[in-house]
Design a protein around this motif. Structure first.
Motif, PDB file in Angstrom:
ATOM      1  N   MET A  32       6.904  -7.500   3.924  1.00  0.00           N
ATOM      2  CA  MET A  32       5.981  -8.237   4.788  1.00  0.00           C
ATOM      3  C   MET A  32       4.669  -7.481   4.974  1.00  0.00           C
ATOM      4  O   MET A  32       3.592  -8.102   5.013  1.00  0.00           O
ATOM      5  CB  MET A  32       6.613  -8.520   6.153  1.00  0.00           C
ATOM      6  N   ASN A  33       4.721  -6.165   5.093  1.00  0.00           N
ATOM      7  CA  ASN A  33       3.490  -5.386   5.231  1.00  0.00           C
ATOM      8  C   ASN A  33       2.633  -5.498   3.981  1.00  0.00           C
ATOM      9  O   ASN A  33       1.407  -5.511   4.068  1.00  0.00           O
ATOM     10  CB  ASN A  33       3.804  -3.922   5.519  1.00  0.00           C
ATOM     11  N   SER A  34       3.271  -5.544   2.808  1.00  0.00           N
ATOM     12  CA  SER A  34       2.485  -5.674   1.584  1.00  0.00           C
ATOM     13  C   SER A  34       1.853  -7.058   1.489  1.00  0.00           C
ATOM     14  O   SER A  34       0.742  -7.203   0.995  1.00  0.00           O
ATOM     15  CB  SER A  34       3.352  -5.394   0.361  1.00  0.00           C
ATOM     16  N   ILE A  77       5.905   1.696   9.142  1.00  0.00           N
ATOM     17  CA  ILE A  77       6.323   2.146   7.815  1.00  0.00           C
ATOM     18  C   ILE A  77       5.150   2.288   6.849  1.00  0.00           C
ATOM     19  O   ILE A  77       5.311   2.859   5.788  1.00  0.00           O
ATOM     20  CB  ILE A  77       7.392   1.223   7.204  1.00  0.00           C
ATOM     21  N   VAL A  78       3.961   1.805   7.217  1.00  0.00           N
ATOM     22  CA  VAL A  78       2.802   1.943   6.346  1.00  0.00           C
ATOM     23  C   VAL A  78       2.063   3.246   6.647  1.00  0.00           C
ATOM     24  O   VAL A  78       1.660   3.963   5.748  1.00  0.00           O
ATOM     25  CB  VAL A  78       1.862   0.735   6.515  1.00  0.00           C
ATOM     26  N   ARG A  79       1.922   3.546   7.909  1.00  0.00           N
ATOM     27  CA  ARG A  79       1.220   4.770   8.319  1.00  0.00           C
ATOM     28  C   ARG A  79       1.710   5.148   9.713  1.00  0.00           C
ATOM     29  O   ARG A  79       2.272   4.315  10.419  1.00  0.00           O
ATOM     30  CB  ARG A  79      -0.288   4.561   8.298  1.00  0.00           C
ATOM     31  N   GLU A 110      -2.830   9.409  14.822  1.00  0.00           N
ATOM     32  CA  GLU A 110      -3.301  10.478  13.945  1.00  0.00           C
ATOM     33  C   GLU A 110      -2.873  11.828  14.508  1.00  0.00           C
ATOM     34  O   GLU A 110      -2.807  12.021  15.712  1.00  0.00           O
ATOM     35  CB  GLU A 110      -4.833  10.435  13.828  1.00  0.00           C
ATOM     36  N   GLY A 111      -2.577  12.776  13.634  1.00  0.00           N
ATOM     37  CA  GLY A 111      -2.298  14.148  14.041  1.00  0.00           C
ATOM     38  C   GLY A 111      -0.910  14.390  14.615  1.00  0.00           C
ATOM     39  O   GLY A 111      -0.702  15.376  15.312  1.00  0.00           O
ATOM     40  N   LEU A 112       0.053  13.524  14.358  1.00  0.00           N
ATOM     41  CA  LEU A 112       1.410  13.780  14.831  1.00  0.00           C
ATOM     42  C   LEU A 112       2.007  14.941  14.036  1.00  0.00           C
ATOM     43  O   LEU A 112       1.788  15.059  12.833  1.00  0.00           O
ATOM     44  CB  LEU A 112       2.277  12.532  14.673  1.00  0.00           C
ATOM     45  N   TYR A 116       6.743  10.745   4.226  1.00  0.00           N
ATOM     46  CA  TYR A 116       6.612  10.076   5.521  1.00  0.00           C
ATOM     47  C   TYR A 116       7.681   9.000   5.690  1.00  0.00           C
ATOM     48  O   TYR A 116       8.348   8.931   6.718  1.00  0.00           O
ATOM     49  CB  TYR A 116       5.219   9.473   5.677  1.00  0.00           C
ATOM     50  N   LEU A 117       7.858   8.155   4.659  1.00  0.00           N
ATOM     51  CA  LEU A 117       8.856   7.090   4.731  1.00  0.00           C
ATOM     52  C   LEU A 117      10.263   7.667   4.860  1.00  0.00           C
ATOM     53  O   LEU A 117      11.080   7.173   5.642  1.00  0.00           O
ATOM     54  CB  LEU A 117       8.758   6.187   3.505  1.00  0.00           C
TER      55      LEU A 117
END
Length: 91
Positions: free
Chosen positions: A21-23, A35-37, A41-43, A55-56
């Motif tokens: 769905m994100n794609s 799941i995309v990003r 920021e900075g975690l 990341y995934l």
């Protein structure tokens, strides 16, 4: 234990569905289940410093660990009840 396995299957099904769905909805800048990003920021742990696949993997492992911690008391209780039933049947 069966509920734990069922929940893992649902978690992975949601992951696959949300990737798809994100794609499709990338034009609208979607980010279901992060799941995309990362959400911010900075975690320190959930960042894109090592690439998207790491990341995934981290997101998946956090979901599995969280689900395991939630189910752990119920699994322990089920194991104890099975052990006491087997002790009772032997004696």
């Amino acid at each position: 234990m069966q509920a734990f396995k069922d929940n893992l299957v649902v978690l992975f099904a949601l992951l696959v569905f949300n990737l798809y769905m994100n794609s499709i909805l990338a034009v609208y800048d979607t980010n279901f289940m992060f799941i995309v990003r990362p959400p911010l920021e900075g975690l320190p742990f959930l960042n894109l410093n090592h690439g998207y696949y790491i990341y995934l993997f981290r997101v998946i492992m956090l979901g599995v660990i969280g689900l395991s911690l939630f189910h752990l008391p119920f699994i322990v209780k089920e194991r104890k009840s099975c052990e006491t039933e087997s002790d009772f049947n032997i004696a």
